[in-house]
Enzyme design. Sequence first.
Site, PDB file in Angstrom:
ATOM      1  N   ASN A 100       1.122  -1.164   0.049  1.00 26.44           N
ATOM      2  CA  ASN A 100       0.120   0.121  -0.115  1.00 26.44           C
ATOM      3  C   ASN A 100       0.771   1.256   0.088  1.00 26.44           C
ATOM      4  OD1 ASN A 100      -1.748   1.855   0.548  1.00 26.44           O
ATOM      5  ND2 ASN A 100      -2.617   1.035   2.286  1.00 26.44           N
ATOM      6  N   ARG A 156      -2.455  -1.999  -3.451  1.00 29.92           N
ATOM      7  CA  ARG A 156      -3.700  -1.294  -3.377  1.00 29.92           C
ATOM      8  C   ARG A 156      -3.653  -0.133  -4.504  1.00 29.92           C
ATOM      9  NH1 ARG A 156      -5.121   3.010   1.332  1.00 29.92           N
ATOM     10  NH2 ARG A 156      -7.550   3.067   0.786  1.00 29.92           N
ATOM     11  N   HIS A 171     -12.647   3.094  -0.221  1.00 31.56           N
ATOM     12  CA  HIS A 171     -12.904   1.861   1.016  1.00 31.56           C
ATOM     13  C   HIS A 171     -13.517   0.687   0.231  1.00 31.56           C
ATOM     14  CE1 HIS A 171     -12.898   5.061   4.335  1.00 31.56           C
ATOM     15  NE2 HIS A 171     -11.761   4.710   4.127  1.00 31.56           N
ATOM     16  N   ARG A 229     -12.109  15.203   7.513  1.00 31.62           N
ATOM     17  CA  ARG A 229     -12.834  15.696   6.259  1.00 31.62           C
ATOM     18  C   ARG A 229     -14.054  16.044   6.952  1.00 31.62           C
ATOM     19  NH1 ARG A 229     -11.193  10.585   3.480  1.00 31.62           N
ATOM     20  NH2 ARG A 229      -9.103  10.914   2.772  1.00 31.62           N
ATOM     21  N   GLU A 277      -8.405  -5.288   5.084  1.00 28.43           N
ATOM     22  CA  GLU A 277      -8.038  -4.876   3.698  1.00 28.43           C
ATOM     23  C   GLU A 277      -6.864  -5.786   3.135  1.00 28.43           C
ATOM     24  OE1 GLU A 277      -8.709  -0.730   5.170  1.00 28.43           O
ATOM     25  OE2 GLU A 277      -9.218  -0.472   2.947  1.00 28.43           O
TER      26      GLU A 277
END
Length: 411
Positions: A12, A96, A185, A246, A389
């Site tokens: 990743n 990823r 996601h 965010r 993940e």
Amino acid sequence: MTGTPTRVLVLNSGSSSVKYQLLDMGDGGRLAQGLVERIGEDTSRLAHTPLRGGGAKRERTGPIPDHAAALKAVAEELAADGLGLDSPELAAIGHRVVHGGLRFTEPTVIDEEVVAEIERLVPVAPLHNPANLLGIRTAMAMRPDLPQVAVFDTAFHTTMPEAAARYAIDVETADAHRIRRYGFHGTSHAYVSRAAAKLLGKEPGEVNVIVLHLGNGASASAVRGGRCVDTSMGLTPLEGLVMGTRSGDVDPAVTFHLKRVAGMSADEIDVLLNKKSGLVGLCGDNDMREIRRRIDEGDERAALAFDIYIHRLKKYIGAYYAVLGRVDAVVFTAGVGENAAPVREAAIAGLEELGLAVDADLNAVRSDEPRVISPVYARVAVAVVPTDEELEIARQTFELTGGKVTRTTNA
Ligand code: AMP
């Protein structure tokens, strides 16, 4: 030990970091994991943890100038544990990749054409795709003979119907600039919705699930029979739920208001909404543990931030309930969703008419296992399913490159 290779390295790659895990898909277990941070600075750091054989965590500090040097250092650490990247037991590398646009609906074996396409998507993912590409190019240079697979954060959401994926703005303008809702996601939503079906003793195709991925980034999705039909993030990960830093949903007019009235540039507004908003903008903290501690001490700003976070979450649960029509489970995952019992309790409170309730004792249990936290009488299950993940990327990578997954945990 030879035979069919079963190891998968998952990478990743961020702009200044590389996270990695080496998994053995023969048994779904983890062999090693680590993180390289502050690539390109003098204070780079590599933290490597062997996970089998009882070795201790190791750290390196000092300048790591670029991604090639970072991956070389990772390869050296793995080799020191007898897990080198030149091992015949390494089956593939899974990367990823944040944005796959509309083209990549599935994990994809990477070749030059795929690299070019990921590059073509940089304008819609300017922060993420260039960093992901750095990792891909470096790993391909290192092991050009090995299958490398891109697993896209957007792929699970490409099943969204146009009604959910299109913004109601001028079609020609939207299409010219590839403006639509992509969602992110996706690897987590795919893994967690499938694991939730298993927890209920059903096939993914039989259940409708609302997944609430609540980490520092946060998103909700509505999954009907294993296929995503709506998700809360949009063109970028900014839309939807209140997150650590965010804002999630705001009236788009806020942006031109800030430009006209406050004289802010597009870049300044970008930073405001992505980095200085959400929980951090509301109360100065983005860690839910700290926010709960402050609330317990009577801090009103922290309490208001929590209320705003929960209010938005509840709106999305209601909205996705309506989108799905029938819901079998509401599932919490990621750092906040897996650990913060007060968030789960508050998000579900008052939804009894929808068949939703949380059992206080079950909700208080701390565990790494998937579990139901609703009382037996509840019509709809409420569950906690730890996301994974890396395992999902490894599984998809392994299956695509011809490996057969015999056993993985939870899903
Ligand atoms: P993630 O992005 O999934 O790694 O989630 C990170 C976030 O999870 C942190 O910013 C915290 O807000 C939250 N978190 C992690 N552990 C806990 C905990 N024990 N209780 C409450 N929140 C937690």
